[in-house]
Motif scaffolding. Structure first.
Motif, short mmCIF file in Angstrom:
data_model
loop_
_atom_site.label_atom_id
_atom_site.label_comp_id
_atom_site.label_asym_id
_atom_site.label_seq_id
_atom_site.Cartn_x
_atom_site.Cartn_y
_atom_site.Cartn_z
N LEU A 78 -3.50 0.53 -0.44
CA LEU A 78 -3.41 -0.94 -0.43
C LEU A 78 -4.08 -1.52 -1.67
O LEU A 78 -3.54 -2.40 -2.33
N SER A 102 -5.23 4.50 3.70
CA SER A 102 -4.55 3.20 3.70
C SER A 102 -5.25 2.23 2.77
O SER A 102 -4.61 1.52 1.99
N LEU A 114 -9.66 -2.61 6.54
CA LEU A 114 -8.21 -2.43 6.44
C LEU A 114 -7.48 -3.73 6.72
O LEU A 114 -6.57 -4.13 6.00
N PHE A 162 -5.28 -5.72 4.00
CA PHE A 162 -3.87 -5.97 4.31
C PHE A 162 -3.55 -7.44 4.05
O PHE A 162 -2.56 -7.77 3.39
N ILE A 190 0.25 1.31 3.59
CA ILE A 190 -0.58 1.90 4.64
C ILE A 190 -0.04 3.26 5.05
O ILE A 190 -0.78 4.25 5.13
#
Lengths: 337, 230, 374
Positions: free
Chosen positions: A296, A292, A18, A22, A65
């Motif tokens: 993303l 998430s 994650l 990100f 997210i």
């Protein structure tokens, strides 16, 4: 409660993934940045790219997210509620209510002169009202007929009615308004300011807290109505609570992000494939993380990095989600939970 | 002690089931309940579980009426095992067993000795890490029984626990339940069609007919068949 | 009207001011093509004058031909392809045709149109309010019954494809349906030149010719004045929605305007078809310095636009108050640019020059655009 090492490792990997995704999400965009430009853009307020990164990309990644978390949770809870793998967050019909609200504002404002309200406030407001109306009606129906099958049917009914009203509104609207509504229905990760992000965090957060606190009763729920009741679980109360929290989460999501497709349906399945456990607590965390990651990733694809254009979010989530779902179904050879 | 004082059991006004169900059940005793198919054994048990509301009469558990119990309180007093609906196949056996902790969340099973006793007694140790869908019917039956017992309640109600079991498994389970009743002072009600079961002094035979729940004074097969034919 | 009068009037086309475009194929067959427009032409064969409609929508090979005859003419032509000049009762599906009719003072002959609440002409609006002009309903599905029962002589249609069902119904009632393709023209003057078609229909060619000549002269004059200005300010157009910027369809019509007003459209070299969805990042990167933004939404305040996206307030055009909308009519929801703006491209050009080079036109008041206020 012992958590297996393999589960712990998987969750840690998901968290690492994650963080990575990100960073990738804010690094990529239609304007191509070199690593140096990216890093200066992160902290140097005078740099040309500072605004792009801080006002556009970071909020976009954060909302991705939150959308993933909310939809993943909602889909997971719906699949528990109906004990049916085909359930997604929209099966209750709350989202169509939200769409109807948005349609009333966008398409109907020439008829009803709601023109004084800026769409930035008007659309979420009306969409929330629409979702709330449908949610209340569902709860009312459920209070009278305590049968989960009825819920499914009422969900379909409300969806059909909303859809019909939207068609009528669309028929009489101008081309520009219609286009605006169509664009809204593509779903979007854009344009969430701090307040919107906070509201999203609150609603998804509440839903998560509810689910974590009731993880054991939810597990019992999986074992069947009778089993759950003999274990002392107030099955009716839990059902109402699931409907309420899911409805709120989905309503808020639809109000700010539009109806994002497929995420809530496919993320619980992926989570079940990766984390082969029925432990609801673990699944909840996993579903949030995978949700998430999914959004993303979809957002990165939808941005079409280094290209001036972009794709609608729903198109990407569907194109990515459908084959994954198909793959899972074929792999498990039967479409059970 | 559970005291049953039911004048009439019914689905609704137009569909009566059985009547004259008056009996009491004490700790340290095991009750085998027989009856024709469809006579209402499962419905009676569901009534005890609070899953069925159609009856005229009273049910008391240790002098407190059943209706005064909240679902959680009742779950701490009585545990049930039913021939359940289809189950989520991704439950691992040990996760399914963990469901038993739910009524007693405050003091979840730290009594590993008891848990070991149950899992060993029912020969579940080889299967603890398997998925439910990998088990045979008989094995699943034993898992259900284990979950029921792990709730550590004083009263246990089992609906056809011997279904799907082969002869040896049936005998073993029967002996296990008897030991539980005697050594741990539990009260067990179970419904069954099997008669050739090892019978002990604190065991009782009951027959459910449409007009009564009759307790037999001696464990006589002929007497039972006679009653069942009425 | 006497037949020879019509012949004289029409032959003015051939003898007339624009001798360029005349083509004599034989003594009995002459053709006349307009100077800028490509969607219509005139022909004279065997003493009969014809109006030709050519390719009224993109990518079509569609053609129409109408014989222009006077009432008393004894021509036994197929009546649906013949038009009685001058027309006294007509209906249309597009408000842009109102612009042409207004310029020729022919508002009283208009009896019905689609989109009565979008007409910006005050004269027409007042007739609508007095119920002298009837609403025909949606453009693709007009109230044909009404057209047939109210002695409409000609139905002018704006369409992006062949509307065979409407056309055949009208043909059965012997009402000609003309596809007016002025919107498909690429050059601003080409669109204005369609006034000649209207001129012929209303038997007012001379008027139409002189009006167009004046428009053309005015346009060229201001184009030259803008040309000699040294710098061409940057201009962007379109509207943001949800982080995506929707720029209008690649449009040679607007491009020509920008060019002739000596404005630099920042995205003129982007290759695409249809309308353009640009990422806000890209717009910010490329369009930040543009001093002019031609907006295409309904917002009238800069603060409303700024709410749409955090980067809008960083655009130069927003910070320096250089954002313009196409202005709405005072009497309806109509947009002047799409009505009068079609027939008066010279005024549009002046507006754009005023916006881009304000030093050239100090006293000019914007006709078709209005500046957004804070």
């Amino acid at each position: 409660m012992r958590i297996k090492i393999s589960h712990k490792r998987l969750l840690v990997n998901l968290i690492l993934g994650l963080i990575l995704l990100f960073c990738l999400n804010i690094f990529l965009g239609s304007v191509k940045l070199s690593i140096k430009e990216f890093i200066t853009g992160l902290y140097d307020t005078t740099s040309a790219n500072y605004l792009i990164i801080h006002s556009l990309r970071i909020p976009k990644a954060l909302s991705s997210i939150l959308i993933g978390v909310g939809l993943g949770l909602a889909g997971f809870l719906m699949q528990i509620l109906f004990r049916n793998p085909l359930s997604g967050p929209y099966v209750l019909g709350v989202t169509t209510g939200g769409s109807l609200g948005a349609a009333l504002f966008i398409l109907g404002s020439s008829l009803f002169s709601i023109g004084f309200l800026h769409p930035k406030y008007g659309i979420p407001l009306f969409s929330s009202l629409g979702s709330l109306t449908v949610l209340s009606m569902i709860l009312l129906v459920y209070k009278r007929i305590k049968d989960p099958m009825t819920l499914l049917i009422t969900g379909i009914l409300f969806s059909s009615i909303s859809g019909a009203v939207i068609s009528i509104l669309a028929y009489f609207s101008t081309a520009e308004r219609l286009r605006e509504f169509v664009f809204w229905s593509y779903g979007s990760t854009h344009l969430m300011n701090t307040y919107e992000l906070l509201i999203l965090t609150l609603s998804s957060g509440l839903c998560l807290v509810f689910a974590l606190k009731n993880s054991k009763p939810l597990e019992a729920f999986l074992a069947g109505d009778i089993m759950a009741k003999t274990l002392g679980v107030d099955v009716d109360k839990i059902r109402v609570q699931i409907i309420l929290f899911t409805g709120l989460t989905v309503g808020v999501l639809t109000a700010f992000a539009g109806p994002v497709a497929f995420v809530g349906l496919v993320v619980p399945h992926i989570s079940r494939q990766i984390l082969k456990t029925s432990n609801v607590q673990l699944q909840l965390i996993s579903v949030c993380l995978i949700g998430s990651l999914f959004v993303l990733a979809s957002d990165i694809v939808a941005t079409l990095p280094s290209n001036a254009m972009s794709l609608p979010l729903n198109a990407v989530t569907s194109i990515i989600g459908a084959p994954i779902l198909l793959f899972i179904v074929i792999k498990t050879k039967r479409f059970i939970f | 002690m559970i005291v049953l004082d039911i004048d009439q059991l019914y689905f609704d006004e137009a569909n009566p089931i059985a009547s004259g169900l008056k009996s009491s059940f004490s700790k340290g005793h095991l009750y085998y309940i027989y009856g024709r198919n469809g006579i209402g054994k499962t419905t009676l048990f569901k009534t005890l579980a609070g899953l069925h509301q159609g009856y005229k009469g009273k049910i008391d558990i240790e002098k407190i009426p059943l209706i005064d119990f909240s679902p959680q309180e009742r779950a701490k007093k009585i545990a049930f095992m039913f021939q359940t609906e289809t189950v989520y196949p991704f439950f691992k056996v040990h996760e399914y067993l963990d469901l038993a902790n739910i009524p007693n969340a405050e003091n979840s099973i730290k009594e590993d000795e008891y848990k070991l006793f149950i899992t060993q007694g029912l020969q579940l140790e080889p299967y603890l890490d398997r998925y439910l869908r990998e088990l045979s019917q008989g094995q699943f039956q034993k898992v259900k029984l284990a979950t029921c017992l792990l709730q550590m309640t004083d009263y246990i109600v089992l609906d056809e626990p011997f279904a799907h079991l082969d002869l040896i498994q049936k005998e073993r389970m029967n002996i296990f339940i008897q030991e539980l009743v005697t050594n741990r002072n539990k009260c067990v009600l179970l419904s069954t069609h099997h008669f050739d079961l090892n019978f002990k002094s604190n065991n009782h035979t009951l027959c459910l007919t449409s007009t009564q729940l009759k307790i037999l004074n001696e464990n006589s097969k002929e007497r039972l068949i006679e009653l069942l034919s009425t | 009207m006497k037949p020879y009068g019509l012949v004289i009037a029409i032959s003015l086309i051939f003898a007339g001011c624009n001798s360029v475009g005349n083509e004599k194929i034989s003594t009995k067959h002459k053709k006349w093509s307009p100077k800028y427009a490509k969607g219509f032409s005139f022909e004279e064969k065997d003493g009969v004058t014809y109006l030709n409609i050519l390719n009224p929508w993109p990518g079509s090979n569609f053609k129409q031909q109408f014989a222009l005859i006077s009432e008393n003419d004894s021509l036994k032509a197929n009546k649906s392809l013949a038009i009685n000049i001058p027309i006294k009762r007509w209906a249309t599906s597009s408000t842009s045709h109102v612009g042409f009719a207004e310029e020729l003072n022919e508002l009283n002959s208009l009896k019905a149109l689609s989109g009565t609440n979008y007409v910006s002409s005050e004269g027409v609006q007042s007739r609508i309010n007095k119920n002298e002009i009837v609403e025909l309903g949606q453009t693709g599905q007009p109230n044909i019954e009404w057209i047939i029962r109210n002695q409409i002589e000609v139905y002018l249609n704006f369409s992006i494809a062949e509307n065979a069902s409407v056309q055949s119904l009208l043909e059965k009632a012997q009402i000609p349906m003309i596809y007016i393709g002025e919107w498909n023209e690429k050059h601003p003057l080409a669109r204005a030149e369609w006034i000649k078609v209207f001129g012929v229909l209303f038997d007012k060619q001379k008027q139409a010719d002189s009006i167009f000549a004046a428009i053309e002269t005015n346009y060229q004059k201001w184009k030259k004045r803008a040309e000699i200005e040294g710098n061409a300010p940057n201009i962007i157009s379109g509207s943001p929605y949800n982080g995506v910027w929707y720029a209008p369809q690649k449009n040679s019509y607007m491009q020509k305007f920008y060019e002739d007003a000596n404005l630099n459209y920042v995205w003129k070299d982007l290759e695409y078809t249809g309308s353009l969805q640009l990422d806000m990042e890209f717009v910010f990167n490329t369009g930040k310095s543009a001093s002019i933004w031609l907006n295409s939404s309904e917002y009238q305040y800069l603060s409303s636009l700024e709410k749409l996206n955090p980067l809008i307030s960083e655009l130069s055009s927003v910070q320096n108050s250089g954002v313009y909308n196409t202005s709405k009519s005072k009497v309806s929801e109509g947009v002047l640019f799409y009505e009068k703006g079609v027939v008066r491209p010279d005024l549009v050009l002046k507006d754009l020059i005023q916006i881009g080079h304000p030093n050239l036109l100090t006293k000019h008041k914007l006709h078709f655009f209005e500046k957004l206020r804070k």
